[in-house]
Design an enzyme around this catalytic site. Sequence first.
Site, PDB file in Angstrom:
ATOM      1  N   HIS A   1     -20.750  64.476   5.238  1.00  0.00           N
ATOM      2  CA  HIS A   1     -19.583  63.626   5.505  1.00  0.00           C
ATOM      3  C   HIS A   1     -18.447  63.936   4.550  1.00  0.00           C
ATOM      4  O   HIS A   1     -17.291  63.726   4.889  1.00  0.00           O
ATOM      5  CB  HIS A   1     -19.978  62.153   5.446  1.00  0.00           C
ATOM      6  CG  HIS A   1     -20.979  61.788   6.499  1.00  0.00           C
ATOM      7  ND1 HIS A   1     -22.231  61.330   6.188  1.00  0.00           N
ATOM      8  CD2 HIS A   1     -20.931  61.880   7.851  1.00  0.00           C
ATOM      9  CE1 HIS A   1     -22.899  61.123   7.321  1.00  0.00           C
ATOM     10  NE2 HIS A   1     -22.136  61.455   8.331  1.00  0.00           N
TER      11      HIS A   1
ATOM     12  N   HIS B   1     -22.969  61.123   2.536  1.00  0.00           N
ATOM     13  CA  HIS B   1     -23.812  62.267   2.305  1.00  0.00           C
ATOM     14  C   HIS B   1     -22.889  63.482   2.301  1.00  0.00           C
ATOM     15  O   HIS B   1     -21.793  63.411   2.842  1.00  0.00           O
ATOM     16  CB  HIS B   1     -24.784  62.172   3.482  1.00  0.00           C
ATOM     17  CG  HIS B   1     -25.554  63.358   3.776  1.00  0.00           C
ATOM     18  ND1 HIS B   1     -25.056  64.382   4.526  1.00  0.00           N
ATOM     19  CD2 HIS B   1     -26.822  63.683   3.431  1.00  0.00           C
ATOM     20  CE1 HIS B   1     -26.007  65.291   4.631  1.00  0.00           C
ATOM     21  NE2 HIS B   1     -27.075  64.889   3.985  1.00  0.00           N
TER      22      HIS B   1
ATOM     23  N   LYS C   1     -25.823  53.295   4.217  1.00  0.00           N
ATOM     24  CA  LYS C   1     -26.333  54.255   3.246  1.00  0.00           C
ATOM     25  C   LYS C   1     -25.114  54.991   2.688  1.00  0.00           C
ATOM     26  O   LYS C   1     -24.043  54.953   3.293  1.00  0.00           O
ATOM     27  CB  LYS C   1     -27.328  55.215   3.877  1.00  0.00           C
ATOM     28  CG  LYS C   1     -27.247  55.397   5.391  1.00  0.00           C
ATOM     29  CD  LYS C   1     -28.368  56.297   5.848  1.00  0.00           C
ATOM     30  CE  LYS C   1     -28.301  56.566   7.322  1.00  0.00           C
ATOM     31  NZ  LYS C   1     -29.406  57.349   7.813  1.00  0.00           N
TER      32      LYS C   1
HETATM   33  N1  ARG Z   1     -21.925  59.069  12.469  1.00  0.00           N
HETATM   34  C1  ARG Z   1     -22.249  60.378  12.957  1.00  0.00           C
HETATM   35  C2  ARG Z   1     -23.147  61.077  11.944  1.00  0.00           C
HETATM   36  O1  ARG Z   1     -23.118  60.759  10.792  1.00  0.00           O
HETATM   37  C3  ARG Z   1     -21.056  61.227  13.197  1.00  0.00           C
HETATM   38  C4  ARG Z   1     -20.130  60.709  14.261  1.00  0.00           C
HETATM   39  C5  ARG Z   1     -19.376  61.801  14.889  1.00  0.00           C
HETATM   40  N2  ARG Z   1     -18.474  61.380  15.880  1.00  0.00           N
HETATM   41  C6  ARG Z   1     -18.789  61.074  17.146  1.00  0.00           C
HETATM   42  N3  ARG Z   1     -17.814  60.703  17.948  1.00  0.00           N
HETATM   43  N4  ARG Z   1     -19.999  61.140  17.580  1.00  0.00           N
HETATM   44  O2  ARG Z   1     -23.864  62.000  12.311  1.00  0.00           O
END
Ligand code: ARG
Length: 563
Positions: free
Chosen positions: A135, A132, A129
């Site tokens: 991010h 967002h 996706k």
């Molecule tokens: N992909 C996750 C999200 O979009 C964030 C990852 C953050 N890092 C981690 N080591 N969990 O919410």
Amino acid sequence: MIADILRGEILTAVRALGIAVEEGDINLEHPADVSFGDYSTNIAMALGKKHNRNPKDLAAEIAKQILKQNNENLDKVEVAGPGFINFYLAPKFLINEVNKVLLAKQCYGSQAANGKKVLVEYSSPNIAKPLHVGHLRSTIIGDAVANILAFSGFEVVRDNHLGDWGTQFGKQIVAIKKWGDEEELEKSGDPLKMLVELYVKFHEEAEKDSTLEDLAREWTKKMEDGDAEAKRLWEKIVAWSMMGIKKIYDVLEVKFDTYLGESFYMDKTGAIVAALEKKSFYKKSEDARLVFFDDDKYPPLMILKKDGSTVYATRDLATDLYRKETYGDELTIINEVGGEQALYFKQIFETEKILGWFKDGQRVHVMHGMYRFKDGKLSTRKGKVIWVEDILDEAIDRAKEFNPEIAEDVGIGAIKYNDLKRDSRGDIVFDWNDILNLKGDSGPYLQYAYARTQSILEKAKKEGVEALASAKSFDRAKDEITLIEKMLYRFPEVVARAAREYAPHHIATYLFELANAFNGYYSDHQIVSQEANSSYRVALTAAVGQTLANGLHLLGIKTPAKM
Ligand code: ARG
């Protein structure tokens, strides 16, 4: 740094008076108004209380002792108010610092390598996706934190912990099979857009037909079981998504050393589960497995689901063990992730601590708040969700008004600065008028101040005025000390603080004040002239330009020479 020198002077003076004191007891601050000095300490008040002495008298004794020590960087030491000791830096020190900026150039404010390793993990979108806005914040803040740490002497690894595993892939596979066209996706210049449409379609259809969700679960399961078709499509989806995401990183000019997403750690979770199984805090509950914390400090953290499958946390533990093994036991790991995961990261850090992997301070969660839109209204074109691409496009579009040639530098700089000018934990109320306001605390305002320094230097060059801030110009310069000199020497200190607190906004705040000071100076002084003082003024202008550039580059913001 001068603050450390002053701390040393205070320490020596207090000890000379026979009073015990530690370096950590000494609080040094910049008075809000420079007419009260460059630094101020409340040490006499703190010690007075402790030793039952009149703080004002004690302050006077300490000040007298410091003056006796005769530090050449100090001009005056005064006692003020209920017992503050105020320090005034000597013009010679201030001018020398201007010279240092000119000599150190792009290194002004940096520190020599300290041999310590830091991994900064940021951006980390869930792919399949589009990116967002949350991010976007992680990308901007994480990149700035990494820049600041590298500048401060750390060896930095920039890692993108892609969300490249999980249920969204099962859904995407179903959508491609039902409504998509692989060939078209393959040929498309923008396959991520098509994936997004398919993703939206899946959710619309799933509302009417619940069997779609079951199908998606089946495909997710197949992926976990290593089914060839599931794997083939998963790989395609990753590649198509990354095409779109990398375009955004290009526009933002952020880079990563590694893109080790969740999928990379799938086969490393077994070792984690095996290690946990030996521990008494790892327990079974209704067939799931969880970590339980002492005194219920935090809620239990799930490691394995009832069906035995791994979760986000299992992969995070595998990730951190891998990092420790790859980069060494002393590694510091920073996760730049939204504040909504604060409790989760506390659980992870605590688990890693009880496993004996890391000590306090080695695991850091740098978090960010949310984007809010004025009047709750969304200002982008696509409707409900706000995609990073749209925000960046609009910023660049709007920045064309300044100068089409540098619209990208200005638009992207504006978005970055708007994020970095505040404590990352707070929310952002998104307002285009603030973001691009040339008169306010904005990216374009700072870029404009920088461009102004460059056009002044250009003019000086044409008129043959050389920048001089050395001993030769000293006698004249000392009558010219302004707020600018009183700001410039602080830059290394500000960078050090931003590095220590993982907080880029200290740099942004400083740059804004420096730009304001320079704009004031510019309107009060003729900088380029044939007068004898011009060469010093030009030197000061060059030092301001250099410092603005160094600071903006740490924030990931470009500095066009012309606006
Ligand atoms: N992909 C996750 C999200 O979009 C964030 C990852 C953050 N890092 C981690 N080591 N969990 O919410």
